[in-house]
Design an enzyme around this catalytic site. Structure first.
Site, PDB file in Angstrom:
ATOM      1  N   THR A 118      -4.552  10.724  -0.174  1.00  0.00           N
ATOM      2  CA  THR A 118      -5.928  11.200  -0.112  1.00  0.00           C
ATOM      3  C   THR A 118      -6.020  12.605   0.465  1.00  0.00           C
ATOM      4  O   THR A 118      -5.163  12.998   1.273  1.00  0.00           O
ATOM      5  CB  THR A 118      -6.772  10.238   0.775  1.00  0.00           C
ATOM      6  OG1 THR A 118      -8.020  10.860   1.084  1.00  0.00           O
ATOM      7  CG2 THR A 118      -6.078   9.916   2.088  1.00  0.00           C
ATOM      8  N   TYR A 142      -7.939   6.175   8.904  1.00  0.00           N
ATOM      9  CA  TYR A 142      -7.685   5.990   7.471  1.00  0.00           C
ATOM     10  C   TYR A 142      -6.745   7.082   6.954  1.00  0.00           C
ATOM     11  O   TYR A 142      -5.707   6.800   6.346  1.00  0.00           O
ATOM     12  CB  TYR A 142      -9.007   5.996   6.687  1.00  0.00           C
ATOM     13  CG  TYR A 142      -8.797   6.151   5.209  1.00  0.00           C
ATOM     14  CD1 TYR A 142      -8.170   5.145   4.475  1.00  0.00           C
ATOM     15  CD2 TYR A 142      -9.172   7.327   4.536  1.00  0.00           C
ATOM     16  CE1 TYR A 142      -7.934   5.302   3.113  1.00  0.00           C
ATOM     17  CE2 TYR A 142      -8.932   7.484   3.186  1.00  0.00           C
ATOM     18  CZ  TYR A 142      -8.315   6.475   2.481  1.00  0.00           C
ATOM     19  OH  TYR A 142      -8.064   6.629   1.141  1.00  0.00           O
TER      20      TYR A 142
END
Ligand code: UDP
Length: 336
Positions: A118, A142
């Site tokens: 990501t 995350y």
């Protein structure tokens, strides 16, 4: 080239679109998903195993049963806010369970994996567009789980010969152009589905998080990349690492920045309806501007983005949002 691909998290948003794309391109696809967030109706292959990556022996059985050649790994928790308040949920699932998957791969002599990373691994941008050499300093658990996995896979490459493609997504958006698959998160936190739900009247309005950013219209700028373009990139990345026997790190975005206000305006044009909205304060942890340099993806993978116009992307999301979700997939409802 690999013929049988295990897709972990193949019942999720990007995973299900990638499964469809792989099937269209004549790959044999096996989906593993625990269905915690995934949808069984989104699994478009009969080769479906409902197992959790925590269950190593079940995973090993799947590798042996189907003679897996390569892995595409989407299975992860992805709520940034939740990762801040409940980090253990993220470290156990996104890191520890992925280690299980890597163990089973190595034990079964499967060496190629495409991994969902990501742009959140970059943290607050020091410059834009973000290229792959931008320092990686994630600002939430995350993003840290995804960076840790990139680092672990680099060590596994050295030690065990694992070859990986770390694909750093920007904002995945849109839906299958046939309306068969789409975004279906619960809770939904992403901008485009929320805007469309507000138009439909499913929610009273969309809250625009912050209008005082240092951007032309004061709202945040993001890079919205169509889910089918992502699916294509996964297939190309797998073929690339298989062919070159070399790991790669690649950004996946359009290279175009779109503000929250521009998304709202585009959604109004696509649907012909007004978006009910309220302006509220900033959401914590949102950088003002994030968009990708996708030169590396274009050069290395020969990847082109089919969906460059945000209205085209929103059109596919609208087709999905107002449709009877997963209706055309009911044949698959009985699959175990
Ligand atoms: N956003 C917003 N209202 C919402 C959801 C998102 O204003 O209800 C904004 C958010 O602040 C960000 C952009 O829309 O600037 C995209 O947010 P999203 O959660 O879709 O993706 P993220 O960029 O956080 O991964």
């Amino acid at each position: 080239m690999p013929t049988t691909i295990l897709v972990a998290g193949g019942a999720g948003y990007i995973g299900s679109h990638t499964v469809k794309y792989l099937l269209k391109n004549n790959y044999n696809v096996v989906v593993v998903d625990n269905l915690v967030y995934g949808h069984k109706e989104a699994v478009l292959t009969p080769n479906f195993e409902q197992i959790d990556l925590a269950d190593k022996s079940a995973l090993d059985r799947v590798f042996k049963k189907y003679k897996i050649d390569a892995v595409i790994h989407f299975a992860a928790f992805t709520y940034v806010g939740e990762s801040v308040v409940d980090p253990k949920k993220y470290y156990w699932n996104n890191v520890v369970n992925t280690l299980n998957l890597l163990d089973v791969m190595i034990e079964n002599n499967v060496k190629n994996i495409v991994f969902s990373s990501t742009c959140a691994t970059y943290g607050n941008p020091q410059y834009t567009p973000l290229d792959e050499n931008h320092p990686q300093n994630p600002i939430n658990p995350y993003g840290k789980t995804k960076l840790m996995m990139e680092q672990i896979m680099a060590d596994y490459e050295e030690a065990y010969g694992l070859k990986y493609a770390a694909l750093r997504y920007f904002n995945a958006a849109g839906a299958d152009f046939q309306g068969e698959l789409g975004e279906c998160h619960d809770p939904e936190t992403h901008l485009i589905p929320i805007v469309l739900k507000a138009i439909k009247g499913d929610i009273p309005n969309i809250k625009v998080f912050g209008t005082d950013y240092d951007t032309p219209d004061g709202t945040c700028i993001r890079d919205y990349i169509h889910v089918e373009d992502l699916a294509d990139a996964h297939m190309l990345a797998l073929e690339k690492i298989f062919k070159d026997n070399k790991s790669i790190h690649i950004n996946l975005g359009t290279g175009i920045g779109t503000s929250v206000k521009e998304i709202i305006q585009a959604a109004e044009e696509v649907t012909g309806q007004k978006v009910p909205l309220v302006y509220v304060g900033r959401r914590e942890g949102d950088p003002a501007i994030l968009y990708a340099s996708n030169n590396k993806a274009k050069e290395l993978l020969n990847w082109t983005t089919k969906y460059m116009d945000i209205k085209e992307i929103i059109k596919t999301a609208w087709l999905w949002e107002k449709g009877d979700k997963f209706k055309s997939n009911k044949d698959y409802l009985t699959v175990n």
